[in-house]
Design an enzyme around this catalytic site. Structure first.
Site, PDB file in Angstrom:
ATOM      1  N   ARG A 169      19.570   7.308 -12.483  1.00 26.41           N
ATOM      2  CA  ARG A 169      20.831   6.827 -13.081  1.00 26.41           C
ATOM      3  C   ARG A 169      21.353   5.550 -12.424  1.00 26.41           C
ATOM      4  NH1 ARG A 169      19.545  10.052 -16.389  1.00 26.41           N
ATOM      5  NH2 ARG A 169      20.924  11.406 -17.575  1.00 26.41           N
ATOM      6  N   SER A 244      27.045  13.547 -19.973  1.00 23.27           N
ATOM      7  CA  SER A 244      27.161  14.234 -18.674  1.00 23.27           C
ATOM      8  C   SER A 244      28.283  13.584 -17.877  1.00 23.27           C
ATOM      9  CB  SER A 244      25.868  14.094 -17.871  1.00 23.27           C
ATOM     10  OG  SER A 244      24.803  14.695 -18.551  1.00 23.27           O
ATOM     11  N   GLU A 345      29.702  10.530 -13.470  1.00 19.85           N
ATOM     12  CA  GLU A 345      28.664   9.679 -14.025  1.00 19.85           C
ATOM     13  C   GLU A 345      29.234   8.518 -14.841  1.00 19.85           C
ATOM     14  OE1 GLU A 345      24.672   9.551 -16.374  1.00 19.85           O
ATOM     15  OE2 GLU A 345      26.733   9.358 -16.976  1.00 19.85           O
TER      16      GLU A 345
HETATM   17  N1  EPU Z   1      22.867  24.318 -16.789  1.00 15.39           N
HETATM   18  C1  EPU Z   1      23.874  25.214 -16.620  1.00 15.39           C
HETATM   19  N2  EPU Z   1      24.844  25.303 -17.578  1.00 15.39           N
HETATM   20  C2  EPU Z   1      24.859  24.531 -18.688  1.00 15.39           C
HETATM   21  C3  EPU Z   1      23.795  23.625 -18.873  1.00 15.39           C
HETATM   22  C4  EPU Z   1      22.835  23.509 -17.920  1.00 15.39           C
HETATM   23  O1  EPU Z   1      23.924  25.914 -15.633  1.00 15.39           O
HETATM   24  O2  EPU Z   1      25.795  24.639 -19.486  1.00 15.39           O
HETATM   25  C5  EPU Z   1      21.866  24.164 -15.710  1.00 15.39           C
HETATM   26  C6  EPU Z   1      20.691  25.048 -15.916  1.00 15.39           C
HETATM   27  O3  EPU Z   1      20.233  25.420 -14.634  1.00 15.39           O
HETATM   28  C7  EPU Z   1      19.686  24.146 -16.601  1.00 15.39           C
HETATM   29  C8  EPU Z   1      19.963  22.848 -15.883  1.00 15.39           C
HETATM   30  O4  EPU Z   1      21.373  22.845 -15.676  1.00 15.39           O
HETATM   31  O5  EPU Z   1      18.400  24.598 -16.432  1.00 15.39           O
HETATM   32  C9  EPU Z   1      19.560  21.592 -16.623  1.00 15.39           C
HETATM   33  O6  EPU Z   1      20.324  21.475 -17.803  1.00 15.39           O
HETATM   34  P1  EPU Z   1      20.015  20.339 -18.858  1.00 15.39           P
HETATM   35  O7  EPU Z   1      18.615  20.427 -19.270  1.00 15.39           O
HETATM   36  O8  EPU Z   1      21.026  20.327 -19.936  1.00 15.39           O
HETATM   37  O9  EPU Z   1      20.115  19.014 -17.997  1.00 15.39           O
HETATM   38  P2  EPU Z   1      21.317  18.438 -17.144  1.00 15.39           P
HETATM   39  O10 EPU Z   1      20.837  18.248 -15.757  1.00 15.39           O
HETATM   40  O11 EPU Z   1      22.553  19.184 -17.360  1.00 15.39           O
HETATM   41  C10 EPU Z   1      20.470  16.012 -17.553  1.00 15.39           C
HETATM   42  C11 EPU Z   1      21.052  14.662 -17.863  1.00 15.39           C
HETATM   43  C12 EPU Z   1      21.372  14.555 -19.355  1.00 15.39           C
HETATM   44  C13 EPU Z   1      20.089  14.793 -20.135  1.00 15.39           C
HETATM   45  C14 EPU Z   1      19.533  16.179 -19.752  1.00 15.39           C
HETATM   46  C15 EPU Z   1      18.199  16.450 -20.401  1.00 15.39           C
HETATM   47  C16 EPU Z   1      22.198  13.932 -15.855  1.00 15.39           C
HETATM   48  C17 EPU Z   1      23.521  13.709 -15.178  1.00 15.39           C
HETATM   49  N3  EPU Z   1      22.259  14.452 -17.075  1.00 15.39           N
HETATM   50  O12 EPU Z   1      21.481  16.979 -17.808  1.00 15.39           O
HETATM   51  O13 EPU Z   1      21.797  13.251 -19.613  1.00 15.39           O
HETATM   52  O14 EPU Z   1      20.324  14.725 -21.528  1.00 15.39           O
HETATM   53  O15 EPU Z   1      19.321  16.227 -18.318  1.00 15.39           O
HETATM   54  O16 EPU Z   1      17.219  15.693 -19.782  1.00 15.39           O
HETATM   55  O17 EPU Z   1      21.165  13.616 -15.285  1.00 15.39           O
HETATM   56  C18 EPU Z   1      23.834  11.977 -19.687  1.00 15.39           C
HETATM   57  O18 EPU Z   1      23.506  11.434 -18.639  1.00 15.39           O
HETATM   58  O19 EPU Z   1      24.912  11.664 -20.263  1.00 15.39           O
HETATM   59  C19 EPU Z   1      23.000  13.020 -20.255  1.00 15.39           C
HETATM   60  C20 EPU Z   1      23.361  13.685 -21.328  1.00 15.39           C
END
Ligand code: EPU
Length: 359
Positions: A169, A244, A345
Site C-alpha cells: 500500500r 478498507s 488507510e
Molecule cells: N476478516 C474478518 N472479518 C471480516 C472480513 C475479514 O475477520 O469482516 C479477516 C479474516 O481473517 C479474513 C481476513 O480478514 O480471512 C482477510 O479478509 P479479506 O480477504 O476481506 O481481506 P482484507 O485484509 O480485509 C485486503 C485489502 C482489500 C482487498 C482484500 C482482498 C487491505 C487494507 N485491504 O482486505 O483492499 O480488497 O484484501 O485482497 O490490504 C482496500 O484497500 O480498500 C481494499 C478493499
C-alpha cells in the site's frame, strides 16, 4: 478549452465516502499543459495543492481544503507496443481513466495481470500512489513506468518501476516524495494470453470445481467484492465508504504469541501471513472483531460496514468528525487489547489531522 478555476466547491460529492467541506479553489485538468498551469496557479497564490483522483480513498475534513484541489481527468488508453519487452503488451493509460473499465478492457483482450484487481473504484492514476492490491495481485507487478509532473523541477518525468519504490500500500508518491509528483499516465505491462492468478484463498475456493480464465476470475472477484460490500453501487448503503479503512498491520513475529495469549487461543487460530523473515501481516478486520466490534456497529452517523469489518461507512449524514470518532474508538480498543495501533488507510485531506473534538 480554457481551464476553469472555481471557488468554494463542495468536495463530498467527489468522494465515495461523501464526507467533507469545500475546496477554496477547484480545477479539472484535461491535458498535461493543464496540470502545469494548475501548479503555476497554486504557486503564484502560495496555495497548497491537493490532487484528486476518483476520491475512493479519501477522508476530507469538515473544514474542507484551504488551497487548490486539482482533479486529474487525462483520458486515453494507448496500446504502446505488443510483443516487445519479453513478450509483454504495454498499455499507457491516462490518470483519469476509470480503473475498472481499464481492467475490463484488459480482460476482454485476454491480457493477464490485472484480473484480480476488478471492481476497485477510483482512477488509474491513483493505482501507483498506494500500490493498489487485492486478491493476490498488486499493481507494482505490472507497472512498467509512471509519467508524472515533478512539482519541484517543474517538468514532466518518467519513473521506472524501481524508482516508484513500491511496498504494501505504498510508494514514493505517498511516502518519501509525497506532494512532489502529479501522475498523468501509467504504463502497465500485461501478458498476452497469460494464465489468471488464482493464489488468494477466496479465489482458490471459488474455483475448486470450475475452470479459472481471465474473465471468470474477473467475475469471481466482482462477486466476492460485492458480497463484502466493496463494490460501489447505488442503493447499497455499505458502499458509502472508502474501502478498507485500516491497513493490515505488519508486526514482529513475536506479536503472534502475545495476541494468542491475550485471547487464550492457540497461535494457529490467529490469522496471519508471513511478511519477510522477522515480521508477519495480521488481519486488521479480525483484530477489530476480537476487540469487541461487530459488523454493522454504529456510532452516531458512522458505522462499521454490515459486510466487512475493515470498512467504515457513512450512514447518510455523517461528517468527518463522526468517521474520526468511530476510527478513534476502534484504534483505542485494538490498542488496549493487543498493543497494536492500527493505521488508517484513506488519505486525510485538510491539513494536519486534529483531535476529534476540533474537526
Ligand atoms: N476478516 C474478518 N472479518 C471480516 C472480513 C475479514 O475477520 O469482516 C479477516 C479474516 O481473517 C479474513 C481476513 O480478514 O480471512 C482477510 O479478509 P479479506 O480477504 O476481506 O481481506 P482484507 O485484509 O480485509 C485486503 C485489502 C482489500 C482487498 C482484500 C482482498 C487491505 C487494507 N485491504 O482486505 O483492499 O480488497 O484484501 O485482497 O490490504 C482496500 O484497500 O480498500 C481494499 C478493499
Amino acid at each position: 478549452m480554457q481551464m476553469e478555476f472555481d471557488e468554494n466547491v463542495p468536495l463530498a460529492p467527489y468522494t465515495t465516502l461523501r464526507v467533507g467541506g469545500p475546496a477554496r479553489w477547484f480545477a479539472e485538468a484535461a491535458s498535461e499543459p493543464d496540470v502545469a498551469m494548475a501548479v503555476a496557479f497554486a504557486r503564484d497564490r502560495r496555495l497548497p495543492l491537493f490532487v484528486l483522483g476518483g476520491g475512493s480513498n479519501l477522508l476530507v475534513s469538515d473544514g474542507g481544503f484551504p488551497g487548490l484541489v486539482l482533479r486529474v481527468g487525462l483520458r486515453g488508453i494507448d496500446a504502446t507496443g505488443e510483443g516487445h519487452l519479453g513478450g509483454k503488451a504495454a498499455y499507457s493509460v491516462g490518470a483519469g481513466e476509470p480503473w475498472d473499465a481499464f481492467v475490463a478492457y484488459a480482460v476482454e483482450r485476454k491480457q493477464a495481470g490485472l484480473e484480480c484487481l476488478s471492481g476497485i473504484p477510483g482512477l488509474a492514476g491513483g493505482t501507483p500512489v498506494q500500490n493498489v492490491g487485492a486478491y493476490g495481485q498488486e499493481v507494482s507487478q505490472t507497472i512498467h513506468q509512471v509519467r508524472a509532473y515533478d512539482r519541484r523541477a517543474l517538468a514532466y518525468v518518467l519513473l521506472s518501476n524501481a524508482e516508484c519504490g513500491f511496498a504494501y500500500r505504498s510508494s514514493i508518491f505517498n511516502t518519501t516524495e509525497r506532494d512532489r509528483y502529479i501522475v498523468t499516465r501509467v504504463e502497465y505491462l500485461l501478458t498476452p494470453d497469460g494464465a489468471p492468478t488464482v493464489s488468494y484463498q477466496d479465489l482458490k475456493l471459488y474455483f475448486k470445481d470450475s475452470e479459472a480464465t481471465l474473465s471468470t476470475v474477473r467475475q469471481a472477484v466482482l462477486e466476492i467484492r460485492a458480497r463484502k460490500g466493496m463494490v460501489i453501487s447505488q442503493g447499497d448503503r455499505d458502499s458509502l465508504s472508502a474501502g478498507s479503512f485500516f491497513k493490515n498491520p505488519v508486526e514482529p513475529s513475536a506479536t503472534l504469541s502475545r495476541i494468542a495469549a491475550a485471547l487464550q487461543l492457540p497461535e494457529e487460530s490467529v490469522p496471519h501471513y508471513p511478511a519477510g523473515k522477522t515480521h508477519m501481516k495480521l488481519m486488521a478486520a479480525w483484530l477489530i472483531e476480537q476487540a469487541g466490534f461487530r459488523k454493522g456497529y454504529r456510532l452516531g452517523a458512522a458505522a462499521i460496514s454490515s459486510r466487512h469489518t475493515l470498512a467504515i461507512v457513512n450512514c447518510g449524514e455523517a461528517r468527518a468528525r463522526d468517521i474520526i470518532a468511530l476510527r478513534d474508538q476502534i484504534v483505542e480498543a485494538v490498542d488496549r487489547r493487543f498493543g497494536i495501533r492500527l493505521q488508517p488507510e484513506p488519505v486525510w485531506v485538510g491539513g494536519p489531522l486534529p483531535p476529534p473534538e476540533r474537526i
